[in-house]
Design a protein around this motif. Sequence first.
Motif, PDB file in Angstrom:
ATOM      1  N   GLY A  23       0.810  -1.219   0.000  1.00  0.00           N
ATOM      2  CA  GLY A  23       0.000   0.000   0.000  1.00  0.00           C
ATOM      3  C   GLY A  23       0.841   1.267   0.000  1.00  0.00           C
ATOM      4  N   ILE A  24       1.937   1.246   0.757  1.00  0.00           N
ATOM      5  CA  ILE A  24       2.818   2.423   0.782  1.00  0.00           C
ATOM      6  C   ILE A  24       3.467   2.634  -0.576  1.00  0.00           C
ATOM      7  N   GLY A  25       3.931   1.536  -1.198  1.00  0.00           N
ATOM      8  CA  GLY A  25       4.590   1.671  -2.500  1.00  0.00           C
ATOM      9  C   GLY A  25       3.640   2.166  -3.584  1.00  0.00           C
ATOM     10  N   LEU A  26       2.473   1.536  -3.697  1.00  0.00           N
ATOM     11  CA  LEU A  26       1.509   1.968  -4.711  1.00  0.00           C
ATOM     12  C   LEU A  26       0.972   3.361  -4.408  1.00  0.00           C
ATOM     13  N   GLY A  27       0.802   3.660  -3.116  1.00  0.00           N
ATOM     14  CA  GLY A  27       0.305   4.982  -2.756  1.00  0.00           C
ATOM     15  C   GLY A  27       1.267   6.087  -3.152  1.00  0.00           C
ATOM     16  N   LEU A  28       2.559   5.851  -2.906  1.00  0.00           N
ATOM     17  CA  LEU A  28       3.556   6.849  -3.314  1.00  0.00           C
ATOM     18  C   LEU A  28       3.593   6.994  -4.837  1.00  0.00           C
ATOM     19  N   TYR A  29       3.455   5.878  -5.535  1.00  0.00           N
ATOM     20  CA  TYR A  29       3.430   5.949  -7.001  1.00  0.00           C
ATOM     21  C   TYR A  29       2.241   6.772  -7.485  1.00  0.00           C
ATOM     22  N   VAL A  37      -1.078   6.611 -14.184  1.00  0.00           N
ATOM     23  CA  VAL A  37      -2.192   5.743 -13.795  1.00  0.00           C
ATOM     24  C   VAL A  37      -3.438   6.082 -14.609  1.00  0.00           C
ATOM     25  N   THR A  38      -3.703   7.362 -14.755  1.00  0.00           N
ATOM     26  CA  THR A  38      -4.906   7.764 -15.503  1.00  0.00           C
ATOM     27  C   THR A  38      -4.782   7.408 -16.981  1.00  0.00           C
ATOM     28  N   ARG A  39      -3.579   7.525 -17.534  1.00  0.00           N
ATOM     29  CA  ARG A  39      -3.398   7.135 -18.944  1.00  0.00           C
ATOM     30  C   ARG A  39      -3.572   5.641 -19.121  1.00  0.00           C
ATOM     31  N   ALA A  40      -3.042   4.849 -18.173  1.00  0.00           N
ATOM     32  CA  ALA A  40      -3.148   3.390 -18.296  1.00  0.00           C
ATOM     33  C   ALA A  40      -4.594   2.931 -18.217  1.00  0.00           C
ATOM     34  N   CYS A  53      -6.507   8.463  -3.703  1.00  0.00           N
ATOM     35  CA  CYS A  53      -6.331   7.022  -3.508  1.00  0.00           C
ATOM     36  C   CYS A  53      -4.917   6.694  -3.044  1.00  0.00           C
ATOM     37  N   GLY A  54      -3.932   7.424  -3.560  1.00  0.00           N
ATOM     38  CA  GLY A  54      -2.554   7.217  -3.123  1.00  0.00           C
ATOM     39  C   GLY A  54      -2.346   7.592  -1.663  1.00  0.00           C
ATOM     40  N   ALA A  55      -2.933   8.723  -1.252  1.00  0.00           N
ATOM     41  CA  ALA A  55      -2.824   9.124   0.155  1.00  0.00           C
ATOM     42  C   ALA A  55      -3.496   8.098   1.065  1.00  0.00           C
TER      43      ALA A  55
END
Length: 199
Positions: A23-29, A37-40, A53-55
């Motif tokens: 969660g920390i890794g994906l949140g920081l990303y 993320v929005t483009r993907a 969502c990252g926070a």
Amino acid sequence: MNLDRSHSLQTSDRLARGLGWLGIGLGLYQLLVPRSVTRALGVEGAEAIVRLCGARGVATGIGALSVNPKPALWARSAGDALDLAALLALLADRDHPKHGSVKLALVAVGASTAVSLYCAQDQTRRHAYQAGRTPDYSGRSGFPQGVERARGAAARGDGLPARPMALPSPARSPGPRLQTTTVRQRDTSGYIKGSDYDY
């Protein structure tokens, strides 16, 4: 003294730690590069939602690494459920250009939700057991017949048979003697072999 606490962790504890770091890794990303993320996912313009969502992922990840990860795991499960609802809404749009990416994200978030729910339920059961009511043993003395009984005749030894201070000597013990059949041999040191003291 070096104590390795990792050996005492149960399966849900290890999974909670893994979910915390994930969660920390994906949140920081999501906080640092939300546009990727929005483009993907084909949702350009929703960078603010991705940052939120990252926070949330960072906050619940830190909580999952704590001593009591239960609240963070339930919060993460609720957040994953919201993410699943959003992804299902995107997948329902037949004109959406990124159906493949949305399906992959749906599988990943679904697996994360299942693991989060399992950990949250297991941690809830464990903490409910550990936080249960402790029995009150303050009225127990350790004496089955009561303290006063222990302080009375039983404690002083009244009415109890006297115990000999030491075992009697074999030479002075009453009763018939058994004749030994062994041949006693005397050596040069004066020790008698086959005597009562030869063990």
